[in-house]
Design a protein around this motif. Structure first.
Motif, short mmCIF file in Angstrom:
data_model
loop_
_atom_site.label_atom_id
_atom_site.label_comp_id
_atom_site.label_asym_id
_atom_site.label_seq_id
_atom_site.Cartn_x
_atom_site.Cartn_y
_atom_site.Cartn_z
N ASP A 71 23.43 23.20 41.83
CA ASP A 71 24.63 24.04 41.91
C ASP A 71 25.60 23.49 42.96
O ASP A 71 26.82 23.48 42.75
CB ASP A 71 24.24 25.47 42.28
CG ASP A 71 23.54 26.20 41.15
OD1 ASP A 71 23.57 25.70 40.01
OD2 ASP A 71 22.96 27.27 41.41
N TYR A 72 25.05 23.04 44.06
CA TYR A 72 25.89 22.46 45.13
C TYR A 72 26.59 21.20 44.62
O TYR A 72 27.77 20.96 44.93
CB TYR A 72 25.01 22.14 46.34
CG TYR A 72 25.73 21.51 47.50
CD1 TYR A 72 26.68 22.21 48.23
CD2 TYR A 72 25.43 20.20 47.88
CE1 TYR A 72 27.33 21.63 49.31
CE2 TYR A 72 26.07 19.61 48.96
CZ TYR A 72 27.02 20.33 49.67
OH TYR A 72 27.65 19.74 50.75
N PRO A 79 35.33 25.82 37.31
CA PRO A 79 34.38 26.92 37.11
C PRO A 79 33.97 27.13 35.66
O PRO A 79 32.84 27.56 35.39
CB PRO A 79 35.14 28.14 37.65
CG PRO A 79 36.06 27.57 38.69
CD PRO A 79 36.48 26.24 38.15
N ALA A 80 34.85 26.81 34.74
CA ALA A 80 34.53 26.99 33.32
C ALA A 80 33.41 26.05 32.88
O ALA A 80 32.72 26.30 31.88
CB ALA A 80 35.77 26.74 32.46
N HIS A 81 33.20 24.97 33.62
CA HIS A 81 32.19 23.98 33.25
C HIS A 81 31.06 23.91 34.28
O HIS A 81 30.24 22.99 34.25
CB HIS A 81 32.83 22.60 33.11
CG HIS A 81 33.99 22.56 32.17
ND1 HIS A 81 33.85 22.78 30.81
CD2 HIS A 81 35.32 22.37 32.40
CE1 HIS A 81 35.04 22.70 30.23
NE2 HIS A 81 35.94 22.46 31.16
N PHE A 82 31.02 24.89 35.19
CA PHE A 82 30.06 24.85 36.29
C PHE A 82 28.62 24.80 35.80
O PHE A 82 27.84 23.95 36.23
CB PHE A 82 30.26 26.07 37.20
CG PHE A 82 29.29 26.13 38.34
CD1 PHE A 82 29.54 25.45 39.53
CD2 PHE A 82 28.11 26.86 38.25
CE1 PHE A 82 28.64 25.49 40.60
CE2 PHE A 82 27.21 26.92 39.30
CZ PHE A 82 27.48 26.23 40.47
N ASP A 83 28.24 25.72 34.92
CA ASP A 83 26.85 25.78 34.47
C ASP A 83 26.42 24.49 33.76
O ASP A 83 25.29 24.02 33.94
CB ASP A 83 26.64 26.98 33.55
CG ASP A 83 26.67 28.30 34.29
OD1 ASP A 83 26.38 28.30 35.51
OD2 ASP A 83 26.96 29.35 33.67
N ALA A 85 27.68 21.49 34.25
CA ALA A 85 27.59 20.43 35.25
C ALA A 85 26.32 20.56 36.09
O ALA A 85 25.66 19.57 36.41
CB ALA A 85 28.82 20.46 36.15
N ALA A 86 25.98 21.80 36.45
CA ALA A 86 24.77 22.03 37.24
C ALA A 86 23.52 21.63 36.45
O ALA A 86 22.60 21.01 37.00
CB ALA A 86 24.68 23.49 37.66
N LYS A 87 23.50 21.97 35.18
CA LYS A 87 22.36 21.61 34.34
C LYS A 87 22.25 20.09 34.20
O LYS A 87 21.15 19.52 34.25
CB LYS A 87 22.50 22.26 32.96
CG LYS A 87 21.33 22.01 32.04
CD LYS A 87 21.49 22.75 30.72
CE LYS A 87 20.30 22.51 29.80
NZ LYS A 87 20.45 23.25 28.52
N ALA A 88 23.39 19.43 34.07
CA ALA A 88 23.40 17.98 33.91
C ALA A 88 22.96 17.27 35.19
O ALA A 88 22.43 16.15 35.15
CB ALA A 88 24.79 17.50 33.51
N PHE A 170 31.77 29.34 44.68
CA PHE A 170 30.86 28.93 43.62
C PHE A 170 29.49 29.55 43.90
O PHE A 170 29.30 30.23 44.91
CB PHE A 170 30.76 27.39 43.52
CG PHE A 170 30.07 26.74 44.69
CD1 PHE A 170 28.73 26.39 44.62
CD2 PHE A 170 30.76 26.45 45.86
CE1 PHE A 170 28.08 25.78 45.69
CE2 PHE A 170 30.13 25.84 46.93
CZ PHE A 170 28.79 25.50 46.85
N ARG A 171 28.53 29.32 43.02
CA ARG A 171 27.19 29.90 43.16
C ARG A 171 26.37 29.07 44.14
O ARG A 171 25.53 28.26 43.75
CB ARG A 171 26.52 29.97 41.79
CG ARG A 171 25.19 30.74 41.76
CD ARG A 171 24.64 30.77 40.35
NE ARG A 171 24.39 29.43 39.84
CZ ARG A 171 24.55 29.07 38.55
NH1 ARG A 171 24.97 29.93 37.66
NH2 ARG A 171 24.28 27.82 38.17
N LEU A 172 26.58 29.29 45.41
CA LEU A 172 25.81 28.58 46.43
C LEU A 172 24.38 29.12 46.48
O LEU A 172 23.43 28.35 46.55
CB LEU A 172 26.48 28.74 47.80
CG LEU A 172 25.75 28.11 48.99
CD1 LEU A 172 25.58 26.61 48.80
CD2 LEU A 172 26.49 28.41 50.29
#
Length: 231
Positions: A71-72, A79-83, A85-88, A170-172
């Motif tokens: 997530d960091y 933000p629309a692509h945050f999840d 990007a975090a998964k990747a 963001f989801r820290l």
């Protein structure tokens, strides 16, 4: 080391009211597919309790943050692509060598400590590397976290995570891991085997066990002060 021990190697745990002892004993009585992945409760339960669920929670003695390095890493993404990007980021982090991963976790921990201290007034009591992220523990004063304080602590923990995430943008910290007391987290000295080929040791990064927090001092109206810049 705990991750190397089976039930036959662990000494008898006395019937004391202690969350860590309770959870460890329960875990050691159960077969594990991954013997290196051990967890402990963040609250205290009677030794005779049938499980480590909310109705049996005797004390919520710390507020906790569970922060994922993925997530960091995705923090600067739209933000629309945050999840996505975090998964990747996860398989990339899983493949890093130890030095590169430790450097990122140290950076991550410094960011978590700085931002949480700006809310709580001081850094966490203990900061732990979970292998692919950071766990931060804010130990309450010894006379807090009992009785009616249990529910207060859980509400405070949830509000603390929400306030922190809103401040950094963001989801820290994981909002789903704000259930202090019943939340289970990895034990320092064990290993995270999300990548079985490269076990990552769960380790204490820094802390001061004399650093305690007032449950009623986690005021969500507390000013965060100057924004902490990304490294």
């Amino acid at each position: 080391m705990i991750h190397e021990a089976g039930p036959e190697h662990v000494p008898h745990l006395p019937p004391a009211t202690h969350g860590a002892a309770y959870r460890l004993r329960r875990l050691l009585q159960q077969p594990h597919k991954k013997t290196s992945d051990w967890y402990v409760t963040t609250g205290t339960f009677p030794a005779h309790a049938p499980n480590a669920e909310r109705p049996n929670l005797f004390r919520a003695g710390c507020v906790v943050l569970d922060c994922d390095l993925a997530d960091y890493q995705a923090a600067t993404v739209d933000p629309a692509h945050f999840d996505v990007a975090a998964k990747a980021a996860k398989p990339v982090l899983h493949a890093l060598d130890a030095d590169a991963l430790h450097a990122l976790i140290d950076q991550h921990a410094a960011f978590v400590n700085a931002w949480s201290a700006s809310l709580a007034g001081q850094p966490p009591t203990v900061t732990v590397s979970s292998g692919y992220g950071v766990h931060a523990y804010f130990w309450l004063h010894d006379d807090q976290g009992y009785g009616a304080d249990v529910e207060t602590a859980r509400q405070v923990n949830k509000a603390f995570v929400e306030r922190l995430n809103a401040a950094v943008g963001f989801r820290l910290a994981d909002p789903q891991a704000s259930d202090c007391g019943t939340r289970i987290l990895r034990i320092p000295g064990t290993h995270n085997t999300k990548n079985p080929a490269i076990p990552r040791q769960v380790r204490i990064l820094n802390g001061d066990v004399n650093r305690r927090f007032d449950l009623y001092g986690f005021d969500p109206r507390h000013a965060f002060g100057q924004r902490v810049a990304f490294p």
